[in-house]
Write a protein that holds these residues in place. Structure first.
Motif, short mmCIF file in Angstrom:
data_model
loop_
_atom_site.label_atom_id
_atom_site.label_comp_id
_atom_site.label_asym_id
_atom_site.label_seq_id
_atom_site.Cartn_x
_atom_site.Cartn_y
_atom_site.Cartn_z
N ARG A 177 0.85 -1.19 0.00
CA ARG A 177 0.00 0.00 0.00
C ARG A 177 0.89 1.25 0.00
O ARG A 177 1.02 1.93 1.01
CB ARG A 177 -0.93 -0.01 1.21
CG ARG A 177 -2.07 1.01 1.12
CD ARG A 177 -3.08 0.78 2.23
NE ARG A 177 -4.17 1.72 2.17
CZ ARG A 177 -4.19 2.91 2.79
NH1 ARG A 177 -3.14 3.29 3.50
NH2 ARG A 177 -5.23 3.71 2.70
N ARG A 197 -9.58 16.83 -2.29
CA ARG A 197 -10.01 16.76 -3.70
C ARG A 197 -8.91 17.29 -4.60
O ARG A 197 -8.63 16.74 -5.67
CB ARG A 197 -11.29 17.56 -3.91
CG ARG A 197 -12.57 16.80 -3.70
CD ARG A 197 -13.76 17.48 -4.38
NE ARG A 197 -13.73 18.94 -4.31
CZ ARG A 197 -14.26 19.66 -3.33
NH1 ARG A 197 -14.83 19.06 -2.29
NH2 ARG A 197 -14.19 20.98 -3.36
N LEU A 200 -6.22 14.74 -5.15
CA LEU A 200 -6.65 13.66 -6.03
C LEU A 200 -6.65 14.10 -7.50
O LEU A 200 -6.59 13.25 -8.39
CB LEU A 200 -8.04 13.19 -5.61
CG LEU A 200 -8.48 11.78 -5.96
CD1 LEU A 200 -7.45 10.75 -5.52
CD2 LEU A 200 -9.83 11.48 -5.34
N PRO A 230 -4.11 -1.14 -9.32
CA PRO A 230 -5.15 -0.23 -9.82
C PRO A 230 -4.55 0.93 -10.60
O PRO A 230 -3.44 1.41 -10.30
CB PRO A 230 -5.83 0.26 -8.53
CG PRO A 230 -5.60 -0.84 -7.55
CD PRO A 230 -4.24 -1.38 -7.88
N SER A 232 -5.66 3.99 -10.81
CA SER A 232 -5.76 5.28 -10.13
C SER A 232 -5.66 5.10 -8.63
O SER A 232 -6.17 4.12 -8.08
CB SER A 232 -7.10 5.96 -10.46
OG SER A 232 -7.24 6.14 -11.86
N PRO A 233 -5.00 6.05 -7.92
CA PRO A 233 -4.90 5.95 -6.48
C PRO A 233 -6.19 6.38 -5.79
O PRO A 233 -7.08 6.95 -6.41
CB PRO A 233 -3.76 6.93 -6.15
CG PRO A 233 -3.84 7.97 -7.22
CD PRO A 233 -4.28 7.23 -8.46
N VAL A 234 -6.25 6.07 -4.50
CA VAL A 234 -7.36 6.52 -3.66
C VAL A 234 -6.82 7.52 -2.64
O VAL A 234 -5.61 7.63 -2.42
CB VAL A 234 -8.05 5.34 -2.94
CG1 VAL A 234 -8.66 4.39 -3.94
CG2 VAL A 234 -7.05 4.60 -2.04
N LEU A 235 -7.72 8.23 -2.01
CA LEU A 235 -7.35 9.23 -1.01
C LEU A 235 -7.36 8.58 0.37
O LEU A 235 -8.28 7.86 0.73
CB LEU A 235 -8.36 10.38 -1.07
CG LEU A 235 -7.94 11.75 -0.52
CD1 LEU A 235 -6.71 12.27 -1.24
CD2 LEU A 235 -9.10 12.73 -0.66
N THR A 236 -6.30 8.83 1.14
CA THR A 236 -6.25 8.37 2.52
C THR A 236 -5.66 9.49 3.37
O THR A 236 -5.12 10.46 2.83
CB THR A 236 -5.39 7.09 2.65
OG1 THR A 236 -5.52 6.54 3.95
CG2 THR A 236 -3.93 7.37 2.36
N TRP A 242 -3.19 14.54 3.99
CA TRP A 242 -3.81 13.66 3.00
C TRP A 242 -2.70 12.99 2.20
O TRP A 242 -1.65 13.60 1.94
CB TRP A 242 -4.68 14.47 2.03
CG TRP A 242 -5.93 15.05 2.62
CD1 TRP A 242 -6.13 16.35 2.97
CD2 TRP A 242 -7.16 14.36 2.88
NE1 TRP A 242 -7.41 16.52 3.45
CE2 TRP A 242 -8.06 15.32 3.41
CE3 TRP A 242 -7.58 13.05 2.73
CZ2 TRP A 242 -9.37 15.00 3.78
CZ3 TRP A 242 -8.87 12.71 3.10
CH2 TRP A 242 -9.75 13.68 3.63
N LEU A 244 -2.05 10.18 -1.33
CA LEU A 244 -2.53 9.30 -2.38
C LEU A 244 -2.00 7.89 -2.08
O LEU A 244 -0.82 7.72 -1.77
CB LEU A 244 -2.04 9.75 -3.76
CG LEU A 244 -2.52 11.13 -4.23
CD1 LEU A 244 -1.91 11.46 -5.59
CD2 LEU A 244 -4.04 11.18 -4.31
N THR A 246 -2.29 3.50 -3.16
CA THR A 246 -2.73 2.46 -4.11
C THR A 246 -2.60 1.09 -3.45
O THR A 246 -1.49 0.66 -3.13
CB THR A 246 -1.89 2.49 -5.40
OG1 THR A 246 -2.10 3.72 -6.09
CG2 THR A 246 -2.28 1.34 -6.31
#
Length: 363
Positions: A177, A197, A200, A230, A232-236, A242, A244, A246
């Motif tokens: 991750r 946002r 991202l 994946p 595209s990454p996700v936000l965490t 914040w 990015l 994956t």
């Protein structure tokens, strides 16, 4: 401290005593393969050419859930004694690195800086780990005795709460991750959501993150029969920033490929070093010198090859007498980086450690 701690959301490993130390990962891998030990714990340095701090513990225990200690010592008041380098010098370094990135083959390089914190009575690694785990419940809290790394590390400890998993291995299944791309958290919920946002949608941060996922794909693909990365990454998020992220999953081709072997293949990723790796590592050696164990990896591997390794960030090295802690933070520099913003990013990341020690950082 005498032992090792890795506290994750699902379970905790706590060890005590040392039967044998290993100053190279290869020696530790061989000891596991030969049955000389059932478990290896410790830390890999940032620079793969430096000595590791790996050991075979005398005893250990896995428990469910994160570490919930009983009574631990309190933490003494601490004060900031120096910055390495000074903020203005860090900005100048980043500016110089941006010039290199715009004119050469270097795609990304991570620039780090440190703050030294002094105390009049010893900082207990166990107490600091407990505080960091309490304040960062979803992070991977750790405390590691670095003595196995030899001269200059005897009695030193590395303590932190890392948000980033380098890899976990259970049987033939491997998960990673990686985190890359950062934005500060805001107190106002609307501003905070806007910051997330923006991250991202940030071309600069998405490109920085893509360097990391591409690297992991290239390393793991030959070792796996299946690999899911994946697009595209996700936000965490953590309390301070914040990120990015994956989530990557794979199935190993060879079941004898251990978690420690995988850790040495993957580390250092572009998230803490840069790309291409050799050139980024040479640049960091030239500009910063030895990062010691900041940006390395902390974890364990058992005789079956299973294990967990987390990236050694949001951490500090505590001296043998406990009177000084050196906390380090870095940021990925690409050709589009703004030097002042990169300084701010390191300051934001340092707050995880400073908050645990009760230090009020500059706004």
């Amino acid at each position: 401290m005498d032992g090792f701690l890795l506290s994750r959301v699902d379970r905790t490993l706590r060890t005590s005593g040392v039967r044998h130390g290993y100053d190279t990962a290869a020696a530790a891998v061989a000891a596991l393969a030969n049955g000389d030990t059932e478990l290896v714990v410790g830390a890999l340095p940032f620079d793969p050419e430096r000595r590791t701090a790996l050991s075979a513990p005398e005893s250990w225990e896995f428990t469910e859930g994160p570490w919930r200690p009983g009574t631990v010592p309190g933490l003494p008041p601490v004060r900031l004694t120096r910055e390495v380098p000074e903020p203005a010098e860090h900005v100048a370094r980043v500016r110089s690195l941006v010039d290199r990135l715009r004119g050469g083959t270097l795609g990304k390089v991570v620039a780090a800086r440190s703050v030294a914190l002094g105390a009049d009575t010893p900082i207990s690694p166990e107490a600091l780990a407990a505080r960091m785990i309490h304040q960062n419940p979803t992070a991977n809290g750790f405390a590691v005795d670095l003595s196995a790394a030899g001269d200059g590390f005897h009695g030193h400890s590395l303590v932190g709460a890392s948000p980033e998993v380098l890899l976990s291995r259970r049987g033939r299944r491997v998960t990673c991750r990686p985190l890359a791309g950062t934005a500060p958290r805001r107190a106002d919920p609307e501003s905070d959501e806007k910051e997330g946002r923006g991250l991202l949608e940030s071309t600069k941060n998405l490109a920085e993150h893509a360097f990391v996922t591409a690297w992991i794909r290239d390393v793991l693909a030959p070792l796996c029969t299946e690999l899911n990365v994946p697009q595209s990454p996700v936000l965490t998020s953590t309390h301070e920033v914040w990120h990015l992220a994956t989530p990557i999953e794979g199935v190993l081709r060879d079941p004898s490929t251990s978690a420690l072997t995988l850790a040495t293949r993957l580390h250092p990723t572009p998230a803490v070093c840069g790309t291409p790796t050799d050139l980024a590592l040479a640049t960091i050696r030239d500009v910063e010198g030895d990062r010691r164990f900041y940006g390395g990896a902390v974890g364990w591997c058992d005789g079956d090859g299973d294990g967990d390794w987390v990236v050694a960030i949001r951490c500090a090295e505590i001296t043998a007498d406990g009177l000084e802690a050196l906390a380090t933070a870095g940021g990925g520099i690409v050709a589009e980086s703004d030097p002042e913003a990169e300084l701010d990013e390191t300051s934001t990341k340092l707050r995880t450690l400073l908050r645990a020690l009760g230090v009020q950082p500059e706004p």
